[in-house]
Scaffold this motif. Structure first.
Motif, PDB file in Angstrom:
ATOM      1  N   GLY A 588       0.792  -1.310   0.203  1.00  0.00           N
ATOM      2  CA  GLY A 588       0.011  -0.078   0.022  1.00  0.00           C
ATOM      3  C   GLY A 588       1.019   1.178   0.095  1.00  0.00           C
ATOM      4  O   GLY A 588       2.158   1.231  -0.404  1.00  0.00           O
ATOM      5  N   ARG A 589       0.246   2.278   0.625  1.00  0.00           N
ATOM      6  CA  ARG A 589       1.273   3.701   0.805  1.00  0.00           C
ATOM      7  C   ARG A 589       0.813   4.213   1.939  1.00  0.00           C
ATOM      8  O   ARG A 589      -0.249   3.988   2.610  1.00  0.00           O
ATOM      9  N   LEU A 590       1.848   5.052   2.653  1.00  0.00           N
ATOM     10  CA  LEU A 590       1.484   5.833   3.533  1.00  0.00           C
ATOM     11  C   LEU A 590       0.829   7.019   3.441  1.00  0.00           C
ATOM     12  O   LEU A 590       1.486   7.644   2.336  1.00  0.00           O
ATOM     13  N   VAL A 591      -0.218   7.463   3.994  1.00  0.00           N
ATOM     14  CA  VAL A 591      -0.684   8.773   3.824  1.00  0.00           C
ATOM     15  C   VAL A 591      -0.871   9.701   5.120  1.00  0.00           C
ATOM     16  O   VAL A 591      -1.340   9.239   6.240  1.00  0.00           O
ATOM     17  N   LEU A 592       0.026  10.654   5.133  1.00  0.00           N
ATOM     18  CA  LEU A 592       0.157  11.683   5.971  1.00  0.00           C
ATOM     19  C   LEU A 592      -0.806  12.828   5.800  1.00  0.00           C
ATOM     20  O   LEU A 592      -0.843  13.517   4.546  1.00  0.00           O
ATOM     21  N   ARG A 593      -1.754  13.236   6.799  1.00  0.00           N
ATOM     22  CA  ARG A 593      -2.569  14.264   6.359  1.00  0.00           C
ATOM     23  C   ARG A 593      -2.550  15.233   7.613  1.00  0.00           C
ATOM     24  O   ARG A 593      -2.477  14.859   8.934  1.00  0.00           O
ATOM     25  N   ALA A 594      -2.808  16.448   7.446  1.00  0.00           N
ATOM     26  CA  ALA A 594      -2.469  17.423   8.395  1.00  0.00           C
ATOM     27  C   ALA A 594      -3.723  18.468   8.311  1.00  0.00           C
ATOM     28  O   ALA A 594      -4.069  18.967   7.288  1.00  0.00           O
ATOM     29  N   TRP A 595      -4.176  18.845   9.715  1.00  0.00           N
ATOM     30  CA  TRP A 595      -5.512  19.803   9.616  1.00  0.00           C
ATOM     31  C   TRP A 595      -5.131  20.972  10.466  1.00  0.00           C
ATOM     32  O   TRP A 595      -4.493  20.642  11.659  1.00  0.00           O
ATOM     33  N   ALA A 596      -5.265  22.338   9.869  1.00  0.00           N
ATOM     34  CA  ALA A 596      -4.998  23.271  10.782  1.00  0.00           C
ATOM     35  C   ALA A 596      -6.089  23.656  11.618  1.00  0.00           C
ATOM     36  O   ALA A 596      -7.215  23.654  11.125  1.00  0.00           O
ATOM     37  N   THR A 597      -5.921  23.578  13.111  1.00  0.00           N
ATOM     38  CA  THR A 597      -6.893  24.047  13.724  1.00  0.00           C
ATOM     39  C   THR A 597      -7.197  25.488  14.129  1.00  0.00           C
ATOM     40  O   THR A 597      -6.460  26.300  13.445  1.00  0.00           O
ATOM     41  N   ASP A 598      -8.256  25.761  14.782  1.00  0.00           N
ATOM     42  CA  ASP A 598      -8.477  27.359  15.024  1.00  0.00           C
ATOM     43  C   ASP A 598      -7.846  27.611  16.647  1.00  0.00           C
ATOM     44  O   ASP A 598      -7.934  28.825  16.941  1.00  0.00           O
ATOM     45  N   THR A 599      -6.924  26.854  17.007  1.00  0.00           N
ATOM     46  CA  THR A 599      -5.971  27.203  18.068  1.00  0.00           C
ATOM     47  C   THR A 599      -4.798  27.950  17.474  1.00  0.00           C
ATOM     48  O   THR A 599      -4.000  27.387  16.720  1.00  0.00           O
ATOM     49  N   LEU A 600      -4.506  28.906  18.122  1.00  0.00           N
ATOM     50  CA  LEU A 600      -3.157  29.724  17.940  1.00  0.00           C
ATOM     51  C   LEU A 600      -2.269  29.684  18.929  1.00  0.00           C
ATOM     52  O   LEU A 600      -2.801  30.101  20.142  1.00  0.00           O
ATOM     53  N   VAL A 601      -1.069  29.468  19.075  1.00  0.00           N
ATOM     54  CA  VAL A 601      -0.083  29.498  19.968  1.00  0.00           C
ATOM     55  C   VAL A 601       0.645  30.755  20.019  1.00  0.00           C
ATOM     56  O   VAL A 601       1.404  30.914  18.601  1.00  0.00           O
ATOM     57  N   THR A 602       0.893  31.347  20.871  1.00  0.00           N
ATOM     58  CA  THR A 602       1.702  32.636  20.959  1.00  0.00           C
ATOM     59  C   THR A 602       3.078  32.302  21.887  1.00  0.00           C
ATOM     60  O   THR A 602       3.185  31.830  22.656  1.00  0.00           O
ATOM     61  N   ARG A 603       3.855  32.994  20.987  1.00  0.00           N
ATOM     62  CA  ARG A 603       5.214  32.778  21.288  1.00  0.00           C
ATOM     63  C   ARG A 603       5.915  33.961  22.157  1.00  0.00           C
ATOM     64  O   ARG A 603       4.872  34.912  22.577  1.00  0.00           O
ATOM     65  N   GLU A 604       7.161  33.980  22.753  1.00  0.00           N
ATOM     66  CA  GLU A 604       7.476  34.924  23.915  1.00  0.00           C
ATOM     67  C   GLU A 604       7.359  36.496  23.153  1.00  0.00           C
ATOM     68  O   GLU A 604       7.291  37.402  23.724  1.00  0.00           O
TER      69      GLU A 604
END
Length: 674
Positions: A588-604
């Motif tokens: 078969g084949r590997l399938v990588l999927r990515a979903w952007a959420t509505d969560t934002l992470v704030t840096r310093e």
């Protein structure tokens, strides 16, 4: 009518649960549809299309169902034929034919006009279909000739009733592989379109007898009343006037549409019953929204946009003007312009807010729906004009097709949250009223020079071209405009590292509420960076999935390499990024999927990065005889570790983790760019 539809729905559901009885039931339904008079009350079309859907969905076998349908149709017509041969003219005085003398005369005229062809044609004509075989036997048609026509016409009748359902069932089977909710939305849409077309065809073909009775009673009553106006009405609407029946029918439609619109408006202003119903339906629609259905509905709403309909309306008016049908051109232009002006007038007058804010739209108000109103008027006018060149059966088909397209556009407005259901109903009612008024005005003019069939072909060809260009160029923008509003959830980096990562889903969530494969990582950063990383490591980035790609699924001979990965959903959304890597050892084949959420992470430093959820699945081809479908299975643990190691080698660090425990919770690693 409600009882008939309820019976049909019950039969379809029962057959799906009891396939061993399906052959006998479809035989009896097909036979009953062809029996004298009884066939008028047998919901054969709805049941057989529904059974075809079960066949297409793989719940029933095609050939036994088809043969049973074919034999049932042959048997029903044969019984009616031999009843006519045996009893002859006496049959017309027997029950139940004695209750329908008008239908018998109409069927005799139909048989006299078409001869042997009436057996084949009559199968597809509501009203006469349940009487023609008996009339053929009564009028002495030879048995060999009848049997030949009966067998051949029953074959094509069976195909015509089963195959639409088979195609719908196969489409729903593919859709259900994507999402159960998408299949549900598609099924409801197709059901609404089909039922609308079926009801319009039945009404057009079956409304003549009651209208004739109404016309006769009104004329008799008007003739007895004193006054010139009443006598003029009696003369104008007399049954021997060829236009009188059309005037009565159109007047009834105009009155019904106008009364319905005023009643709805009164309910919205003075009572709250419709408001509560609107809210319930709108909440239901938003709860089943998903990205694949959004794509379909946006296309439907775009082909009903004012830009496209104005072009279609201009083509109709230009054609009429070119044919020097100035009065009809003026009436069409006035009708469409009146509808176009009435919509914003009512919106400003009522100032009813939309269910959802549409990005980029300056139109803040919702009642009535401009799409529903203009689509009904423009397509209605075109159907009325084209109907001048065909008979009653052709008119039924034309209005059924127009109604199906209008209802599909109207459903898209409700689904996308652009209008409340009552907005759409109000637009449909007002549009029907305006279309009936145009048709009445047409009765007072000469329409012999407009070439109605050519007008329809040219108009629909231009409409198709304009719609295709408009959708192709503006679909991406429209998807953003009609996207469900999202509220960003902003969290700090420290909170995310300590506990925030645990609040996100552990597994992909199907719209049916079931869970899919686990999320192997949470990625904080740009999707473009993730895309470049996967390409550097030999993964193939999957192009943006289009519903055109579903055509490859319809050929069972296609290998996995010829198929795009199955467009899995998470909370109704397609993956924002998909990548594949061949896995020969796993076939078969590997399938990588990515979903952007509505969560934002704030840096310093105050910058915000989107939080992305990542899954990994092993995909194989599901072996089916007709279609080719990719099938996901959980990715092996060593492949999961290899992908996480890939992130680590690229400089991404693990900031929180939980020891893998396959029996309790899948491994979850959280990575963040240094």
């Amino acid at each position: 009518m409600d009882f008939t539809m309820d019976l049909a729905n019950w039969v379809i559901a029962y057959l799906g649960d009891n396939p061993h009885l399906s052959i006998a039931v479809v035989f009896l339904i097909s036979m009953g549809e062809a029996l004298l008079i009884i066939g008028l009350f047998v919901p054969s079309t709805v049941v057989l299309v529904g059974v075809g859907t079960l066949v297409g969905g793989g719940k029933l076998d095609f050939w036994p169902i088809f043969v049973a349908t074919w034999l049932g149709a042959i048997t029903g017509d044969a019984i009616s034929y031999w009843a006519g041969r045996i009893y002859g003219e006496h049959l017309k005085r027997m029950w139940p034919l004695s209750r329908y003398p008008g239908l018998v005369r109409k069927s005799e005229d139909f048989f006299a006009e078409h001869g042997g062809k009436s057996i084949a044609i009559g199968r597809f004509v509501p009203g006469v279909k349940a009487v023609i075989p008996g009339i053929a036997g009564m009028m002495g048609m030879s048995n060999p000739r009848f049997a030949t026509i009966n067998v051949i016409s029953a074959f094509f009748w069976s195909l015509a009733h089963l195959m639409p359902g088979v195609f719908i069932g196969r489409g729903l089977a593919v859709a259900s592989q994507v999402s159960g909710r998408f299949a549900l939305v598609l099924f409801v849409l197709l059901g609404a379109v089909f039922i609308t077309a079926w009801l319009i065809r039945i009404v057009v073909m079956s409304s003549i007898p009651p209208l004739v009775r109404l016309q006769t009673r009104f004329v008799e009553s008007a003739a007895r009343r004193p006054g010139r106006i009443w006598h003029w009405l009696a003369d104008t609407l007399a049954p021997d006037n060829p236009k009188a029946l059309r005037v009565v029918a159109l007047s009834a439609v105009l009155a019904a549409g106008g009364i319905g619109f005023v009643s709805l408006l009164e309910d919205l202003i003075a009572r709250n019953s419709m408001v509560y119903l609107d809210l319930s339906i709108a909440n239901l629609m938003q709860s089943v929204r998903n990205m694949p259905a959004d794509r379909v509905m946006v296309v439907l709403t775009m082909i009903g946009d004012g830009t496209v309909l104005v072009v279609l309306g201009a083509v109709i008016v230009a054609w009429l003007a070119a044919r020097r049908a100035w009065t009809i051109a003026g009436a069409a232009a006035l009708t469409m312009a009146s509808a176009a002006l009435f919509v914003p007038f009512m919106k400003i007058l009522l100032q009813r807010a939309r269910p959802e804010e549409i990005l980029g739209s300056a139109d803040l108000y919702s009642f009535p729906s401009g799409h529903a109103t203009l689509a009904t008027v423009v397509f209605g006018i075109l159907a009325v004009l084209m109907g001048l060149g065909v008979g009653r059966w052709g008119k039924a088909v034309l209005f059924a097709c127009a109604g199906a397209l209008i209802v599909a556009i109207a459903c898209s407005r409700i689904y996308l949250g652009a209008h409340w259901p009552s907005d759409v109903v109000g637009g449909l009612l007002f549009g029907i009223t305006m279309t009936a008024a145009f048709a009445l005005a047409l009765e007072a003019t000469r329409a012999d020079r407009i070439a109605p069939v050519s007008l329809g072909l040219v108009s629909m060809a231009i409409y198709a071209i304009v719609s295709a260009v408009y959708v192709t160029q503006g679909h991406a923008t429209a998807m953003l405009s009609y996207s469900q509003p999202t509220r960003a959830n902003v969290i700090t980096r420290d909170y995310w590292q300590e506990a925030g990562w645990k609040t996100l889903p552990e597994r992909r969530i199907e719209l049916t509420g079931e869970t899919g494969e686990p999320f192997i990582a949470q990625w904080v950063g740009s999707l473009n960076v993730l895309r470049d990383l996967m390409k550097q490591k030999g993964w193939q980035i999957v192009p943006t999935w289009s519903w055109v790609d579903v055509l490859a699924y319809s050929d069972g001979r296609n290998d996995l390499d010829a198929l795009l990965p199955r467009p899995s959903l998470h909370e109704g959304r397609l993956a924002d990024l998909s990548a594949t890597l061949p896995s020969p050892q796993d076939k078969g084949r590997l399938v990588l999927r990515a979903w952007a959420t509505d969560t934002l992470v704030t840096r310093e430093n105050g910058e915000r990065d989107p939080l992305v959820l990542i899954t990994l699945a092993l995909e194989r081809k599901k072996e089916l005889p007709i279609v080719a479908l990719p099938h996901d299975v959980p990715a092996p643990a060593n492949d999961v570790r290899a992908v996480l190691k890939l992130f680590a080698q690229a400089g991404y660090t693990e900031t929180a983790s939980q020891a893998p425990n396959a029996r309790r919770r899948p491994p979850l690693l959280v990575h963040m760019r240094p």
